[in-house]
Design an enzyme around this catalytic site. Structure first.
Site, PDB file in Angstrom:
ATOM      1  N   THR A 154      -8.121  17.059  -1.843  1.00 29.84           N
ATOM      2  CA  THR A 154      -8.769  15.870  -2.371  1.00 29.84           C
ATOM      3  C   THR A 154      -8.137  14.763  -1.562  1.00 29.84           C
ATOM      4  O   THR A 154      -7.091  14.976  -0.961  1.00 29.84           O
ATOM      5  CB  THR A 154      -8.436  15.730  -3.878  1.00 29.84           C
ATOM      6  OG1 THR A 154      -9.053  16.799  -4.592  1.00 29.84           O
ATOM      7  CG2 THR A 154      -8.900  14.422  -4.477  1.00 29.84           C
ATOM      8  N   SER A 184     -15.063  17.996 -11.675  1.00 30.30           N
ATOM      9  CA  SER A 184     -13.752  17.778 -11.068  1.00 30.30           C
ATOM     10  C   SER A 184     -12.972  16.712 -11.833  1.00 30.30           C
ATOM     11  O   SER A 184     -13.555  15.847 -12.487  1.00 30.30           O
ATOM     12  CB  SER A 184     -13.963  17.312  -9.630  1.00 30.30           C
ATOM     13  OG  SER A 184     -12.812  16.713  -9.128  1.00 30.30           O
TER      14      SER A 184
HETATM   15  N1  GLY Z   1      -8.831  17.972  -7.618  1.00 29.88           N
HETATM   16  C1  GLY Z   1     -10.102  18.298  -7.166  1.00 29.88           C
HETATM   17  C2  GLY Z   1     -10.825  19.263  -7.980  1.00 29.88           C
HETATM   18  O1  GLY Z   1     -10.233  20.115  -8.643  1.00 29.88           O
HETATM   19  O2  GLY Z   1     -12.029  19.241  -7.968  1.00 29.88           O
END
Ligand code: GLY
Length: 280
Positions: A154, A184
């Site tokens: 991310t 998300s």
């Molecule tokens: N942190 C990004 C996701 O799990 O979609």
């Protein structure tokens, strides 16, 4: 003026040392460019700018280079929180655009500030966003090999501007190979949160970040008078109860910066105009 950016987790299993060095160089260049921008812009404008640069770079799992979901389609999520106005805006599972963070930035100005799926796609078209495929051959290869789950990544940015305003922005291509419709953390207050006291952006496994209410919890603790380091440590300790996989970057109203990860190795950079730190 200070800022931190992150580029998700570096996966030793799927990426080479060369990729690691290239990622470090990319992080250094992006944070330098964002710092120049911060000199003339607000924290809110700068976190959007920095996240857009990260989305444009296929090395990172956001915008171009996003992971592909189980049905072969890319759906992206992103959010922005302005610590000054306390406004949160986000898009969940948006498709076929290059920069989800720009749509999120436009949503700051409307009443309905978090849009998902078709609603987010329609809004993007309505504001004139061009259709764009963010798929790259590497992600299609990973998808075809069903290895996409190795790409936990991310991008995000937290900043404090010359007037002491704080902001946080986060953008993701998701976990990879997820069930279509999965939400998300990146467009929730667990993954991205800011107020006048602190700003935090998270990366890692969204389900764990939401279970730990991570960004909102850290910011709330700082708001209640706990110093940023202790706020991070206590919140990450609580993740251990369920072996939560997460990393986060944060900055408080005094310019104190902190970052932590529950598992190695979050890719991040910090810059205050003098000292540039890139960790991986
Ligand atoms: N942190 C990004 C996701 O799990 O979609």
């Amino acid at each position: 003026m200070k800022l931190l950016i992150h580029g998700g987790f570096f996966s030793e299993s799927s990426q080479s040392i060369e990729t690691k060095l290239v990622k470090q160089q990319a992080m250094s260049q992006i944070i330098r460019d964002a710092y120049v921008y911060l000199k003339e812009h607000t924290a809110k404008q700068t976190v959007v700018y920095a996240v857009k640069l990260l989305e444009d770079n296929p090395l990172f799992n956001a915008g171009i280079g996003s992971q592909i979901q189980r049905d072969g389609i890319i759906r992206m999520s992103a959010s922005l929180m302005d610590g000054k106005t306390k406004k949160f805006s986000g898009v969940i599972n948006i498709q076929q655009i290059k920069n989800p963070i720009e749509v999120v930035s436009c949503l700051q100005e409307v009443d309905d500030r978090v849009l998902g799926g078709e609603g987010a796609n329609t809004f993007a078209q309505h504001i004139g966003t061009e259709s764009y495929s963010t798929e790259i051959p590497q992600r299609r290869k990973e998808y075809e090999e069903k290895l996409a789950a190795t790409g936990i990544g991310t991008v995000g940015c937290v900043a404090i501007d010359a007037h002491g305003n704080l902001a946080a922005a986060t953008s993701t291509g998701g976990k990879g190979f997820e069930i279509p419709g999965r939400i998300s953390d990146s467009a929730t207050v667990a993954g991205n949160y800011a107020n006048g006291e602190c700003a935090v952006s998270c990366t890692g496994v969204g389900e764990d970040i939401v279970s730990g209410a991570l960004a909102a919890k850290i910011v709330t603790r700082v708001t209640d008078g706990i110093e940023i380091k202790s706020a991070f440590e206590k919140s990450f300790l609580e993740l251990e109860e369920f072996d939560g996989f997460a990393g986060a970057i944060g900055i408080d109203k005094n310019g104190a910066m902190y970052w932590q990860e529950s598992h190695p190795q979050i890719v991040f950079a910090a810059y205050d105009g003098l000292e540039l730190t890139v960790f991986q």
